[in-house]
Motif scaffolding. Structure first.
Motif: not given
Length: 495
Positions: A309-311, A363-369, A374-381, A452-460
């Motif tokens: 995936l190219n982000p 994206f570095v952790l491999g999440h697709r859109v 999108l809530h993350i990308i748009e800053g709403n999470s 919905s999100l990986s435990p690695y992203f949430k932990e980060a």
């Protein structure tokens, strides 16, 4: 006076020890099985006549951390008819420590406010009556509660302070040896990565072009090292450190240049938004943009090679969003405008850089859109906005003057006092701290129950919030003793 903690040997205590030593990831299936049993039996345990506060508080903490739906009402068992914790608990060291740790997993529950007040009061008042080792354990619990601290940092303390109370059986010794080996391997890896980042920064040559910018390579790397610990994320940390470095660099450009030539900042922001020819920029800005473009393309290439995936467009937009927020603040200063506190904080959540870092991390952790990402990308999470709010407000509690630079930085505390003219400085700071606490509660809720999100992203995301107090906790000499302690312990210290 508090009694000395006693040793309890059972499965749930072992799970807690594994987590505190930072080696629980080796025993995932076994821990899940133990927690399932604990969850199914918890309310039965509460009915036992000899149930202890430490057992319930420990189970509550471990189950909520793992995402089980467990209510803080379990502590009703230990309260009197007036809604207060029973007085005999004030002498229970283990119970108070466990209750104190559990209280930080608050999602806005009155019960946990009461638990924190009760445990804090009795632990603080009894420290002076305890022996040296037990007193040190209690002080560390008060100063560095587990949920608010990094696992790696706490693991070192756990071995030196708490292992005293563990038996010298084969299991305990094996746990200690595994934790020491894990730490030493990670420490060597972190040292190697830091050397690589130093080489990258030197080869980039940007420090020679931006002589006014903060050259804080260790601080940049510390964010990535603590957000994504462990050997499996080595490449990810290197890429994240590069993006973090440019948050600091571009922040410095805006902070310094707003006092000299704010028009150039508009030109720079327009270039970032269009992401095109930078020839019209002043030399130092052009050098920054060229380097930023190189780093952003490199991260996009890394993601594409790893996940197909190219982000690149998402990454570029996140830089535009950040620079737009920086420019809003620069214009406020240049035009001598005074935003209200709410307006300032809303923009400050974006200008903190957390949104940009989380988009890159996603994206570095491999999440697709997806709809969720999108809530993350748009800053709403809440995983982004709450962490950003914690950072912005902590920074504004008095740390802006720390950075050995001369530039402009707004302050929520200052704007809140202007909105509320009868408010004192201390009252404004107290209000700000309450906002930070509320943000932690919202972050906890999202961390515990977002599936919905990986435990690695949430932990980060949680680790970034934990690091705010480390990165912005200045003493009277404008030094960072806690950050220096983290660096010494995690990067250079012996286990």
């Amino acid at each position: 006076m508090l009694s000395q903690p006693s040793h309890k040997s059972n499965a749930i205590v072992t799970v807690d020890a594994l987590k505190k030593l930072g080696i629980d990831h080796f025993f995932g299936e076994e821990i899940s099985a133990i927690l399932d049993v604990s969850y199914n039996n918890m309310y039965k345990t509460l009915k036992e006549s000899d149930v202890k506060l430490t057992d319930i508080a420990l189970q509550f903490k471990l189950l909520r951390e793992a995402g089980y739906d467990v209510s803080s009402d379990v502590f009703q068992r230990f309260m009197n008819e007036n809604g207060e914790f029973k007085q005999y608990l004030s002498k229970d060291a283990e119970g108070l420590i466990s209750l104190h740790e559990a209280s930080f997993l608050n999602m806005g529950e009155e019960m946990l406010y009461t638990a924190k007040d009760f445990s804090t009061m009795h632990l603080q008042s009894s420290v002076k009556h305890l022996g040296q080792r037990c007193g040190a354990l209690v002080r560390h619990t008060l100063e560095h509660p587990n949920h608010m601290s990094l696992k790696q940092y706490k693991a070192r303390n756990y071995l030196t302070q708490v292992l005293l109370y563990l038996t010298s059986d084969d299991a305990s010794l094996s746990m200690k040896e595994l934790a020491q080996t894990e730490f030493q391997l990670n420490q060597q890896l972190y040292q190697d990565e830091f050397k690589e980042i130093k080489r990258w920064w030197s080869d980039l040559g940007l420090a020679r072009e931006l002589t006014f910018a903060r050259d804080q390579i260790l601080k940049w790397y510390l964010w990535s090292m603590t957000a994504l610990p462990g050997p499996q994320f080595s490449k990810h940390r290197l890429e994240m450190t590069k993006s973090v470095s440019f948050i600091y660099i571009i922040d410095d450009i805006f902070d310094i240049m707003v006092m000299g030539n704010p028009e150039e900042l508009t030109l720079f922001t327009q270039t970032i938004n269009r992401w095109e020819d930078s020839s019209a920029l002043p030399g130092y800005m052009r050098a920054c943009f060229i380097a930023l473009n190189e780093v952003t393309n490199g991260i996009a290439q890394f993601v594409e090679e790893e996940y197909g995936l190219n982000p690149i467009n998402n990454l570029r937009r996140s830089w535009a969003t950040l620079c737009n927020a920086f420019l809003v603040e620069a214009r406020w200063f240049a035009d001598k405008q005074v935003p209200n506190a709410e307006e300032y904080l809303r923009n400050g959540i974006t200008s903190s850089g957390v949104h940009l870092a989380m988009v890159h991390l996603l994206f570095v952790l491999g999440h697709r859109v997806t709809n969720e990402t999108l809530h993350i990308i748009e800053g709403n999470s809440a995983l982004v906005t709450c962490t950003a709010k914690i950072l912005r407000l902590w920074d504004d509690l008095g740390s802006a003057e720390d950075e050995n630079q001369e530039g402009f930085d707004g302050s929520y505390v200052e704007y809140y006092m202007k909105d509320n003219t009868s408010c004192s400085l201390n009252a404004a700071k107290l209000h700000t701290k309450k906002l930070i606490s509320k943000s932690w509660e919202e972050l906890n809720k999202e961390y515990f129950f977002n599936k919905s999100l990986s435990p690695y992203f949430k932990e980060a995301s949680l680790n970034c919030a934990r690091m705010v107090n480390v990165m912005y906790n200045y003493d009277e000499q404008q030094q960072l003793p806690l950050m220096n302690d983290y660096i010494q312990n995690l990067l250079w210290g012996n286990y």
